[in-house]
Write an enzyme that holds these catalytic residues in place. Sequence first.
Site, short mmCIF file in Angstrom:
data_model
loop_
_atom_site.label_atom_id
_atom_site.label_comp_id
_atom_site.label_asym_id
_atom_site.label_seq_id
_atom_site.Cartn_x
_atom_site.Cartn_y
_atom_site.Cartn_z
CG LEU A 24 -1.82 1.23 1.38
CD1 LEU A 24 -2.70 1.45 0.16
CD2 LEU A 24 -2.66 1.12 2.65
CB SER A 160 -8.41 -2.20 8.90
OG SER A 160 -9.06 -3.33 8.35
CE1 TYR A 175 -4.60 -5.25 10.89
CE2 TYR A 175 -6.92 -5.70 10.44
CZ TYR A 175 -5.73 -5.10 10.09
OH TYR A 175 -5.65 -4.33 8.95
CE LYS A 179 -4.48 -1.66 11.08
NZ LYS A 179 -3.53 -0.61 10.66
#
Length: 272
Positions: A24, A160, A175, A179
Amino acid sequence: MTDYIPTFRFDGHLTIVTGACGGLAEALIKGLLAYGSDIALLDIDQEKTAAKQAEYHKYATEELKLKEVPKMGSYACDISDSDTVHKVFAQVAKDFGKLPLHLVNTAGYCENFPCEDYPAKNAEKMVKVNLLGSLYVSQAFAKPLIKEGIKGASVVLIGSMSGAIVNDPQNQVVYNMSKAGVIHLAKTLACEWAKYNIRVNSLNPGYIYGPLTKNVINGNEELYNRWISGIPQQRMSEPKEYIGAVLYLLSESAASYTTGASLLVDGGFTSW
């Protein structure tokens, strides 16, 4: 009205991009080069980061055909270490002879364990990198700008869609929560730093068909189909499809009234 026509030029500006060796980040760096920004490339491995800098320079000369390539520099930086982050950011300002006006934090990672079996050390490390790392780089970026009274700066933290929803079938509790924290961190910083005219937003990607995703799929067509079945556009994104969104969020002329935003770029995944 002509003064309200947005521009995405960043000539003379300095942007710090963390996680600069990632897929990215590569797309975003190429976009920033195309629009004139000097760039400090930060990643955990100095040798790999220097090699990526050479690749980006080659892209600028051969693909973009720029006669004058924006200045770049590569730096080793573990964003989970606050002292290291502040030292590296100070070195960047010294090397470039100016403070950065833009920060794009792409550094982070994901790993999956069932919640009941999630190893504590793994959980702590991910929170330190994904969430506290986002805080540390934001602090190191903003503090000298505030001290010098420099206005018009902007931060983009990469979150995300998993910070907004729980996406099946992954067991990625840490995760997801890290996020979600990034999204709320951006909102909080936006409110605290609005008086300094520092804008802070989060960009929240959906599934990106890059090296990491390909490695997870590893030829598993059933898993791939399960993932895209929840995407209205029926495909994963490509890294280059995030360039426009990030340039918008960074641009003071285009997004001067956009701060604290949580921009979902997910092919409609979270709309279903």
